[in-house]
Write a protein that holds these residues in place. Sequence first.
Motif, PDB file in Angstrom:
ATOM      1  N   ALA A  80       0.816  -1.213   0.000  1.00  0.00           N
ATOM      2  CA  ALA A  80       0.000   0.000   0.000  1.00  0.00           C
ATOM      3  C   ALA A  80       0.851   1.265   0.000  1.00  0.00           C
ATOM      4  N   ALA A  81       1.934   1.267   0.761  1.00  0.00           N
ATOM      5  CA  ALA A  81       2.763   2.467   0.911  1.00  0.00           C
ATOM      6  C   ALA A  81       3.529   2.823  -0.358  1.00  0.00           C
ATOM      7  N   GLU A  82       3.622   1.887  -1.315  1.00  0.00           N
ATOM      8  CA  GLU A  82       4.411   2.140  -2.526  1.00  0.00           C
ATOM      9  C   GLU A  82       3.550   2.368  -3.763  1.00  0.00           C
ATOM     10  N   ARG A  83       2.245   2.516  -3.584  1.00  0.00           N
ATOM     11  CA  ARG A  83       1.343   2.573  -4.739  1.00  0.00           C
ATOM     12  C   ARG A  83       1.143   3.972  -5.315  1.00  0.00           C
ATOM     13  N   GLY A  84       1.303   4.991  -4.502  1.00  0.00           N
ATOM     14  CA  GLY A  84       0.966   6.337  -4.953  1.00  0.00           C
ATOM     15  C   GLY A  84      -0.476   6.701  -4.686  1.00  0.00           C
TER      16      GLY A  84
END
Length: 341
Positions: A80-84
């Motif tokens: 989730a933290a790397e999705r934008g």
Amino acid sequence: MQAHTLSPAAIELVALTKRFAGGSVAVDHINLRVASNSYCCLLGPSGCGKSTTLRMIAGHESTSSGDILLENRNITDLPAAERGTAMMFQSFALFPHLSALDNVAFSLQMKGVDKTERQKRAQELLERVAMGHLAQRLPSELSGGQQQRVALARALITQPRVLLLDEPLSALDPFLRIQMRAELRHWQKELGLTFIHVTHSQEEAMALADTMVVMNQGRIEQMGSPHAIYNRPASEFVARFMGGHNVLNTSHGRVAVRNDHIQLTPLDSGASWPATVRDVEYQGSYVLLALRLDSEATADSVSVMLSEASFVQNPYAPGDRVGLTWKPDQAHRFPLDLVAA
């Protein structure tokens, strides 16, 4: 309405599917393209798959099959933290023991950003949402609308390309809900972000959305502008779910007619739809009548919306006999194309 011209920042869902243990299908091979810098609302009844779809976009729910693309980049399997993307939850989920400033700065603290920098950035965002003067207050010292602004600032501090909103207004009282939906629309335009907003409220979706996506049983029933969907529902389900429509069997097939497009006439006027008034509800600027048709073509009540002025001039009461009529071009036959034009 012409099809949206997409920029690389648009979200795209390709044959997205979610199956739960036991074989139940929550989201069933949906395809959806959301234009960059637009406001998209997913709506439908409980269990239709709208919240599951949002959680899959956010990375809070795994997919069974299909793909999620952001800026033409496949983010389906990314954390989730790397999705934008960033998420605003229904409950706001603010930490009760932290100030507004520290709530906003929290995600930067988890990333190891030093205190001076993270508080500076958090203060700037609070100023942007008109909450800078309340930065040191605890959530319990803030109103519902103020808490929502803090939650918005907290979501924005990660600099997302897409903001996901899970029924963010449902916890607010009706007056504040109207006020805050205007603010959400303002911030979406001001920030130039793509907003994807889940709601069960037809009124809320019509007020906010550039594009509405009506879901039913894990599938998309219709998508298009609020005007197109309300005026040209593509199926009986959409017509009934959106409200304000009567679904009738006529000699030309099954049709939807808006309740404000039906006129009441005396029975001796030759109207082909005789009916009996069953109930009268005063709603301020309009009066809503429920009627029972004599014809066996429909077992449901028919609703008719009259302006207050019209009702005062020609009042009706339960038991009154009337005729119903409407213009032919105001009746929409099913089925229509599933994507509103």
